[in-house]
Design a protein around this motif. Structure first.
Motif, mmCIF file in Angstrom:
data_model
loop_
_atom_site.group_PDB
_atom_site.id
_atom_site.type_symbol
_atom_site.label_atom_id
_atom_site.label_comp_id
_atom_site.label_asym_id
_atom_site.label_seq_id
_atom_site.Cartn_x
_atom_site.Cartn_y
_atom_site.Cartn_z
ATOM 1 N N GLU A 39 -4.320 4.254 -4.518
ATOM 2 C CA GLU A 39 -4.605 5.041 -5.722
ATOM 3 C C GLU A 39 -4.274 6.510 -5.527
ATOM 4 N N GLU A 40 -4.507 7.041 -4.331
ATOM 5 C CA GLU A 40 -4.139 8.434 -4.062
ATOM 6 C C GLU A 40 -2.630 8.603 -4.108
ATOM 7 N N GLU A 41 -1.887 7.621 -3.600
ATOM 8 C CA GLU A 41 -0.427 7.676 -3.679
ATOM 9 C C GLU A 41 0.035 7.628 -5.132
ATOM 10 N N ASN A 42 -0.584 6.761 -5.924
ATOM 11 C CA ASN A 42 -0.243 6.668 -7.348
ATOM 12 C C ASN A 42 -0.534 7.978 -8.068
ATOM 13 N N THR A 43 -1.686 8.560 -7.778
ATOM 14 C CA THR A 43 -2.071 9.816 -8.408
ATOM 15 C C THR A 43 -1.111 10.934 -8.035
ATOM 16 N N ASP A 44 -0.707 10.983 -6.782
ATOM 17 C CA ASP A 44 0.235 12.007 -6.341
ATOM 18 C C ASP A 44 1.590 11.827 -7.025
ATOM 19 N N ARG A 71 1.244 13.031 -10.576
ATOM 20 C CA ARG A 71 1.190 14.489 -10.590
ATOM 21 C C ARG A 71 2.584 15.076 -10.447
ATOM 22 N N GLN A 98 -8.033 2.794 -1.881
ATOM 23 C CA GLN A 98 -8.123 4.245 -2.061
ATOM 24 C C GLN A 98 -6.801 4.920 -1.721
ATOM 25 N N VAL A 99 -6.188 4.515 -0.621
ATOM 26 C CA VAL A 99 -4.904 5.094 -0.218
ATOM 27 C C VAL A 99 -3.858 4.823 -1.282
#
Length: 69
Positions: free
Chosen positions: A24-29, A32, A21-22
């Protein structure tokens, strides 16, 4: 609760899930931020789209090499 129950395999699964999860959140950020930087520039959007497509293809190939279908 997994610690209280001494459920070590579940604790391992939870740690893996949180790590994923961490990541994927880094990838998403990161994506963005790239989209904000590109804005409405069609060439930049095309290049970003191409990069994202290569990322997906690499993930698919890695999954197939691991015995997944």
């Amino acid at each position: 609760m997994a610690q209280e129950e001494k459920d070590n395999p579940f604790q391992t699964l939870l740690h893996w899930f949180i790590d994923e999860q961490v990541e994927e959140e880094e990838n998403t950020d990161r994506i963005r931020q790239q989209l904000e930087m590109v804005g409405d520039d069609h060439t930049g959007l095309f290049m970003l789209d191409k990069e994202m497509g290569q990322r997906q293809a690499a993930q698919n190939n890695a999954g197939n090499e691991g015995g997944q279908t």
